[in-house]
Design a protein around this motif. Structure first.
Motif, PDB file in Angstrom:
ATOM      1  N   ALA A  71       5.785   1.301   0.156  1.00 46.74           N
ATOM      2  CA  ALA A  71       7.128   1.699  -0.090  1.00 46.74           C
ATOM      3  C   ALA A  71       7.914   1.667  -1.147  1.00 46.74           C
ATOM      4  O   ALA A  71       8.142   2.750  -1.319  1.00 46.74           O
ATOM      5  CB  ALA A  71       8.236   1.066   1.482  1.00 46.74           C
ATOM      6  N   GLY A  72       7.716   0.491  -2.315  1.00 50.04           N
ATOM      7  CA  GLY A  72       8.760   0.691  -2.830  1.00 50.04           C
ATOM      8  C   GLY A  72       7.782   1.670  -4.573  1.00 50.04           C
ATOM      9  O   GLY A  72       8.276   2.206  -4.773  1.00 50.04           O
ATOM     10  N   VAL A  73       6.864   1.951  -3.981  1.00 49.56           N
ATOM     11  CA  VAL A  73       6.136   2.188  -5.181  1.00 49.56           C
ATOM     12  C   VAL A  73       5.987   4.174  -4.411  1.00 49.56           C
ATOM     13  O   VAL A  73       6.218   4.561  -5.548  1.00 49.56           O
ATOM     14  CB  VAL A  73       4.796   1.709  -4.959  1.00 49.56           C
ATOM     15  N   LEU A  74       6.293   4.233  -3.430  1.00 49.89           N
ATOM     16  CA  LEU A  74       5.953   5.301  -3.219  1.00 49.89           C
ATOM     17  C   LEU A  74       7.713   5.856  -3.647  1.00 49.89           C
ATOM     18  O   LEU A  74       7.972   7.340  -3.784  1.00 49.89           O
ATOM     19  CB  LEU A  74       5.854   5.773  -2.031  1.00 49.89           C
ATOM     20  N   ALA A  75       8.613   5.143  -3.421  1.00 53.66           N
ATOM     21  CA  ALA A  75       9.648   5.447  -3.572  1.00 53.66           C
ATOM     22  C   ALA A  75      10.047   6.017  -4.954  1.00 53.66           C
ATOM     23  O   ALA A  75      10.793   6.967  -5.712  1.00 53.66           O
ATOM     24  CB  ALA A  75      10.617   4.458  -3.021  1.00 53.66           C
TER      25      ALA A  75
END
Length: 521
Positions: A71-75
């Motif tokens: 989720a962090g990488v996608l954000a």
């Protein structure tokens, strides 16, 4: 195994011959070296040494952590750098706490293993030597003495009042004498007196045995093999895994819905996909693993303050999931300290002079069994029984220590598993398990007793057993093979003082406690 015959079934000479060793000489150093190369070291499969990288990989590959990282990488990819960075930063303390706890515990356990590396005394080239236990090979003649931990599975070849505590393997709380004679073919593991198994301890006498199995081939190795299927997920971890699957389904649903609505509105496909992914990332909560790490960390800290080595953060959560405890009785729930509660006959309890006379006879039976070489009761049960009788019936002219220890006991006919004396070989008295002593009385019925009276003795034994008493029955030989029961000695083994509170606490916590014991049918 030696050939196709289990070691406990064959004679000591047959087992030694099958393994190519003379118990009086032992293996040669050269032969031992060859066998060590062929079979490997005498140890269970060694765990990989503690590694920060291994602990880091284990922590990072947790499903919830992987989901947060994703989720962090996608954000960040979607341009929400601040949100993505916050999510990734939140993951760091979670991983750090897990890695630090696991690595520190593994290092402590590894240090304990090195500090407690066992040694063994073996006979090689005719001389006794001490070697690391891991260098013991099949065929080695192991020398056993009080205080030794048996380094491998050995077939006993000589025993001098050898007493082995098998509780680590069988759960039996009382040590039993070892013997050279072969066991019956159908003897269970706990009944094999001709064997001493790896991990058990010598608590009396001395002896020797030839090694028949090492490492993973031992009985304790077989037990360990059933536990090496990988670490199972704790209940809480399984619930978190389930939550991750639900969140992933929700996220995928949000992506589909957002892309679909954008398409209906005529928005470009790229914007629709980005909007859907952003909605999915926003729907993933970052707080659960953080709160879980804090709560488990506090629990681990409390355990450490109680001198408990915590291997993983979820240790206390696993303990908290326990809902059933199976416990032994003797020596676990009880103090394993016998005292005479009563002396009974079908006519009631004996008191006064009659009680003292019976206890005196019982003590003489104990001493007679000892010196006939059929007692062998040198362990906790024997001493407790002797002391209990001596305290209950202090007869000045009858010194129990003098009776029992005047001559060294023989180990040629050790005490049987049921602690029942084979009274046929004694002069006048039998003291042992009620069912076996009554069996003697039935085999040779005293005309003055008869079957009706024997049924009354059965009732006495059953009544006292129902009340939790531990019984020995005393009988006298009247003529030939005829035996007459004299009295049932009822012993009590008090509960440990802390047991009542422990059981109450377990009940309040919703934990069911079941006692598993083999004292009486």
């Amino acid at each position: 195994m030696t050939g196709t015959v289990a070691p406990h079934r064959g004679t000591a000479a047959e087992v030694a011959s099958a393994l190519g060793v003379d118990p009086r000489v032992g293996l040669s150093a050269a032969e031992a070296a060859v066998r060590h190369v062929e079979r490997g070291p005498n140890e269970l499969e060694a765990a990989a040494p503690p590694s920060v990288w291994r602990a880091l990989v284990d922590a990072v590959t947790e499903p919830f952590v992987l989901m947060l990282i994703g989720a962090g990488v996608l954000a960040v990819v979607l341009g929400e750098v601040r949100d993505g960075a916050l999510i990734l930063l939140a993951v760091i303390p979670i991983i750090g706490a897990d890695v630090a706890t696991t690595y520190r515990a593994e290092r402590a356990l590894d240090a304990l293993r090195r500090a407690n590396a066992p040694h063994a005394r073996v006979r090689r080239d005719g001389e006794p030597i001490q070697i690391p236990a891991r260098e013991v090979v099949v065929g080695d003649v192991v020398i056993l003495a009080i205080g030794d931990v048996v380094p491998a599975d050995v077939r006993i070849t000589s025993a001098r009042a050898l007493l082995v505590d098998r509780s680590a393997l069988t759960g039996e709380s009382l040590p039993e004498p070892a013997r050279v004679e072969a066991d019956p073919p159908d003897a269970t593991l706990a009944e094999r007196r001709s064997m001493a198994y790896s991990g058990t301890s010598v608590v009396g006498g001395s002896g020797e045995g030839v090694t028949v199995a090492i490492g993973a081939e031992t009985e304790v190795g077989a037990v360990a093999g059933t536990l090496t299927g990988g670490r199972s997920r704790s209940p809480l971890e399984r619930e978190l895994d389930r939550l991750v699957r639900i969140l992933l389904v929700v996220a995928a649903g949000l992506v589909v819905i957002t892309v679909g609505l954008g398409f209906l509105r005529g928005n470009p496909a790229g914007e629709n996909v980005l909007a859907g992914v952003a909605a999915a990332v926003a729907a993933i909560p970052e707080e659960p693993p953080i709160l879980l790490a804090v709560i488990l960390g506090l629990g681990a800290y409390r355990l450490l303050r109680r001198d408990v080595l915590v291997r993983r953060l979820n240790a206390q959560e696993t303990l908290g999931a326990v809902d059933l405890i199976l416990t032994d009785k003797t020596g676990t729930l009880t103090a394993n300290r016998l005292s005479v509660a009563s002396v009974r006959t079908p006519n009631g309890e004996l008191t006064g002079v009659a009680r003292v006379e019976v206890l005196e006879e019982a003590l003489r039976a104990e001493a007679e069994a000892w010196h006939e070489g059929r007692g062998g009761r040198a362990g906790a049960f024997a001493r407790a029984l002797r002391d209990a009788i001596a305290v209950a019936a202090p007869v000045p002219e009858l010194d129990p220590d003098e009776l029992l220890e005047a001559d060294p006991p023989s180990d040629q006919q050790p005490f049987a598993r049921t602690r029942c004396l084979d009274a046929r070989g004694l002069r006048d008295l039998a003291l042992g398990a009620p069912e076996a002593v009554l069996g003697l009385a039935r085999d040779g019925v005293d005309p003055a007793v008869g079957e009706v009276d024997l049924a009354a003795w059965d009732r006495v034994v059953s009544e006292q057993a129902d009340q939790g008493g531990r019984l020995l029955l005393l009988a006298r030989r009247v003529e030939g093979d005829a035996w007459r029961p004299l009295a049932a000695l009822v012993f009590s083994d008090p509960l440990r003082p802390e047991i009542r509170d422990a059981l109450t606490l377990a009940g309040e916590a919703g934990i069911q406690v079941v006692m598993v014991t083999g004292d009486h049918p």
